[in-house]
Scaffold this motif. Structure first.
Motif, mmCIF file in Angstrom:
data_model
loop_
_atom_site.group_PDB
_atom_site.id
_atom_site.type_symbol
_atom_site.label_atom_id
_atom_site.label_comp_id
_atom_site.label_asym_id
_atom_site.label_seq_id
_atom_site.Cartn_x
_atom_site.Cartn_y
_atom_site.Cartn_z
ATOM 1 N N ILE A 75 -1.955 1.521 -10.247
ATOM 2 C CA ILE A 75 -0.381 1.243 -9.992
ATOM 3 C C ILE A 75 -0.792 -0.436 -10.965
ATOM 4 O O ILE A 75 -1.593 -0.566 -11.562
ATOM 5 C CB ILE A 75 -0.411 -0.013 -9.037
ATOM 6 C CG1 ILE A 75 -0.890 -0.476 -8.749
ATOM 7 C CG2 ILE A 75 0.016 1.343 -8.230
ATOM 8 C CD1 ILE A 75 -0.367 -1.489 -6.702
ATOM 9 N N MET A 85 6.713 3.090 -12.994
ATOM 10 C CA MET A 85 5.126 4.007 -13.004
ATOM 11 C C MET A 85 4.228 3.954 -13.621
ATOM 12 O O MET A 85 4.525 3.592 -15.587
ATOM 13 C CB MET A 85 6.483 5.118 -12.501
ATOM 14 C CG MET A 85 7.048 5.507 -11.117
ATOM 15 S SD MET A 85 6.967 7.329 -11.046
ATOM 16 C CE MET A 85 8.700 7.384 -11.432
ATOM 17 N N GLN A 89 0.755 7.425 -11.956
ATOM 18 C CA GLN A 89 1.798 7.631 -10.540
ATOM 19 C C GLN A 89 2.783 8.513 -11.389
ATOM 20 O O GLN A 89 3.636 9.288 -10.511
ATOM 21 C CB GLN A 89 3.099 6.201 -10.214
ATOM 22 C CG GLN A 89 2.174 5.023 -10.010
ATOM 23 C CD GLN A 89 2.729 4.121 -9.743
ATOM 24 O OE1 GLN A 89 3.187 3.395 -10.525
ATOM 25 N NE2 GLN A 89 2.919 3.339 -9.222
ATOM 26 N N GLN A 109 3.279 9.022 -3.258
ATOM 27 C CA GLN A 109 2.521 8.831 -4.366
ATOM 28 C C GLN A 109 2.164 7.958 -4.740
ATOM 29 O O GLN A 109 0.968 8.269 -5.609
ATOM 30 C CB GLN A 109 4.820 8.380 -5.785
ATOM 31 C CG GLN A 109 4.255 8.772 -6.503
ATOM 32 C CD GLN A 109 5.476 7.198 -7.575
ATOM 33 O OE1 GLN A 109 5.763 6.961 -6.697
ATOM 34 N NE2 GLN A 109 5.320 8.014 -8.701
ATOM 35 N N THR A 110 1.958 6.800 -4.266
ATOM 36 C CA THR A 110 1.263 5.700 -4.702
ATOM 37 C C THR A 110 -0.219 6.161 -4.461
ATOM 38 O O THR A 110 -0.394 5.845 -4.625
ATOM 39 C CB THR A 110 2.208 4.061 -4.642
ATOM 40 O OG1 THR A 110 2.978 3.862 -5.259
ATOM 41 C CG2 THR A 110 0.590 3.166 -4.706
ATOM 42 N N ALA A 113 -1.432 8.657 -6.234
ATOM 43 C CA ALA A 113 -2.493 8.000 -7.881
ATOM 44 C C ALA A 113 -3.235 7.118 -7.019
ATOM 45 O O ALA A 113 -4.250 7.441 -7.878
ATOM 46 C CB ALA A 113 -0.766 7.178 -7.952
#
Length: 222
Positions: A75, A85, A89, A109-110, A113
């Motif tokens: 991030i 993003m 991501q 999603q994070t 990632a």
């Protein structure tokens, strides 16, 4: 006092849900990592990794899409131009979701990632991104294209490394909104986006803040 306790309890519950949901994404990514490494290494060996773009072009893509890609852990809420993003991501969105919707899914999603960053190298992440990133509709009857190399072949019928600089920049321009800035259709919006990217890459201007993904400060520069 009881109200404060309820607020604290609510915050603890929310934090717990974030940790659990994000942790689920992280575990999914780590479980998928061995197969993703094999896939990424195959793409790199076939010349479809970052080096296959041509000299300096991976750096150009990163400068536009994720300026701190080499340093962040998945991030990036601070770097000018990074937006909401990162490349990692975006890859998580395409790998982990059949239909991604902003909101609660951003938590998983994070987490995914973060897992990608722990299980893969930066070149491997970039290779998978280049292979899966949405590029909008293709020419003629060709449907939606996924992958930077696939888009170059469909629209220009040459490898990315053989594209002229303006053509490469137009591919970069599509990434931010592939269903709006359609390469097959062209038009003033795509032309404007490409011109702003060219200004950024030449050093004429720079994004003003983290969410300045449209390079508003570059509008007058070209």
């Amino acid at each position: 006092m009881w109200m404060l306790r309820r607020v604290v309890a609510g915050l603890v519950l929310i934090l717990g849900l974030v940790v659990i949901y994000g942790g689920w994404g992280y575990v999914q990514a780590r479980d998928a990592a061995p197969a993703l490494v094999v896939r990424a290494d195959r793409l790199i060996a076939e010349g479809h990794g970052p080096d296959g773009l041509g000299e300096g072009r991976a750096a150009a893509l990163i400068a536009v899409e994720d300026p701190a890609f080499a340093a962040h852990i998945g991030i990036d809420p601070t770097t000018p131009g990074a937006g909401s993003m990162t490349i990692t991501q975006t890859l998580a969105m395409t790998l982990a979701f059949d239909a991604f919707a902003p909101g609660l899914q951003r938590i998983r999603q994070t987490g995914y990632a973060f897992g990608l960053e722990r299980g893969l190298t930066k070149p491997q992440i970039l290779a998978l991104y280049l292979d899966t990133v949405p590029m909008g509709p293709g020419p003629g009857e060709v449907g939606t294209i996924h992958g930077f190399y696939a888009a170059a072949a469909a629209h220009y019928d040459v490898p990315v490394s053989a594209l002229a600089k303006p053509e490469f920049i137009r591919l970069l321009a599509v990434l931010i909104a592939p269903d709006t800035l359609m390469l097959a259709r062209g038009g003033p919006l795509l032309d404007d986006r490409a011109a702003r990217i060219a200004s950024v890459l030449s050093g004429t201007c720079a994004p003003a803040h983290n969410r300045d993904v449209w390079f508003d400060e570059c509008a007058a520069a070209h």
